[in-house]
Design an enzyme around this catalytic site. Structure first.
Site, short mmCIF file in Angstrom:
data_model
loop_
_atom_site.label_atom_id
_atom_site.label_comp_id
_atom_site.label_asym_id
_atom_site.label_seq_id
_atom_site.Cartn_x
_atom_site.Cartn_y
_atom_site.Cartn_z
N TYR A 31 -2.87 56.05 -9.35
CA TYR A 31 -3.91 54.95 -9.52
C TYR A 31 -5.43 55.38 -9.36
CZ TYR A 31 -5.20 49.98 -9.94
OH TYR A 31 -5.60 48.75 -10.15
N LYS A 42 -11.19 48.67 -7.75
CA LYS A 42 -10.72 47.55 -7.47
C LYS A 42 -11.12 46.77 -5.94
CE LYS A 42 -8.29 46.28 -10.99
NZ LYS A 42 -8.47 45.12 -11.80
#
Length: 261
Positions: A162, A169
């Site tokens: 990720y 995020k």
């Protein structure tokens, strides 16, 4: 999966903007279907002419009276959308921000190796765009409203592959809290929705994503993957007056996966 209708007119008279539909597998599309099923009127955006081919039939399906391009990389497009909303409706009740982007070479590498340009692009599209939309939506939310963005568990823990998106995020979730604090006195609520792993086009850019899907399916307490409809209904609920004192939250819609080590 059909939308579980508690009250078909739950959001009748509400008007909102949905940003981030790429096709009928997009999380934003799950949200659009849920909001429309509950009676809301929608404005829909598409990224570019290529995306328009896939999004236009969906916009027609939800009878969107406003259908416009919005590419954060094109100066003026985001402002044009909000200007159109102002001239057509004069007000706005909710915004669903479901966009994120990182250049392939930036997303695929280690965070410690991320180039400055790739970092700035990732943060600009994935985080700042939500802050900008909040700024433009604020004067239109004359009677309060709700702002939503989409996040992921990789903001809180290290999820393999990720990478820099986890950093973006995390910044996005922090922005949600600050925006909720600043806009709360005006009756504007702000939330991040954190879905479990979903087979969307955006997720296809994450290496070994199929392995993550299987891991989610076997470890989540619910023992199943969520759908875009699950995300849509949960989001729509938070736009209702019944949730008027809930704000600044990261809502996990993941079958309980985030509670499992």
């Amino acid at each position: 999966m059909s939308i579980p209708v508690i009250n078909a007119q739950l959001l009748r008279g509400r008007r909102g903007l949905i940003v981030g539909i790429a096709n009928d597998r997009s999380i934003a599309w799950g949200c659009a279907r849920a909001f429309r099923a509950f009676g809301a009127e929608l404005a829909i955006t598409f990224l570019n002419e290529k995306a328009k081919t896939y999004v236009e039939p969906l916009a027609r399906e939800v009878e969107a009276p406003i259908f416009m391009p919005m590419d954060m990389a094109v100066p003026g497009q985001i402002e044009a959308v909000f200007d159109r909303i102002a001239s057509t409706w004069g007000e706005l009740d909710f915004v669903v921000h479901s966009i994120a982007f990182s250049p392939k070479d930036t997303l695929g590498g280690r965070v410690v190796d991320v180039p400055r340009e790739g970092f700035l692009t990732t943060m600009d599209i994935s985080c700042w765009s939500f802050i900008r939309m909040a700024h433009l939506a604020e004067p239109l939310m004359k009677n309060g409203g709700t702002l939503f963005t989409m996040t992921y568990y990789g903001s809180q823990v290290v999820v393999e592959n990720y990478n820099i998106m986890g950093v973006a995020k995390a910044a996005l979730e922090s922005a949600v809290r600050y925006l909720a604090a600043e806009l709360g006195p005006k009756g504007i609520r702000v939330h991040a929705i954190s879905p479990g792993a979903l087979a969307t086009r955006a997720a296809s850019g994450i290496p070994e994503f199929d392995d993550l899907l299987e891991k989610t399916r076997t470890k989540a307490p619910a023992r199943e993957l969520i759908s875009i409809e699950d995300v849509g209904v949960a989001t729509a609920f938070l736009a209702h007056d019944a949730a008027r004192l809930i704000t600044g939250q990261v809502l996990y819609v993941d079958g309980g996966y985030h509670i499992i080590d």
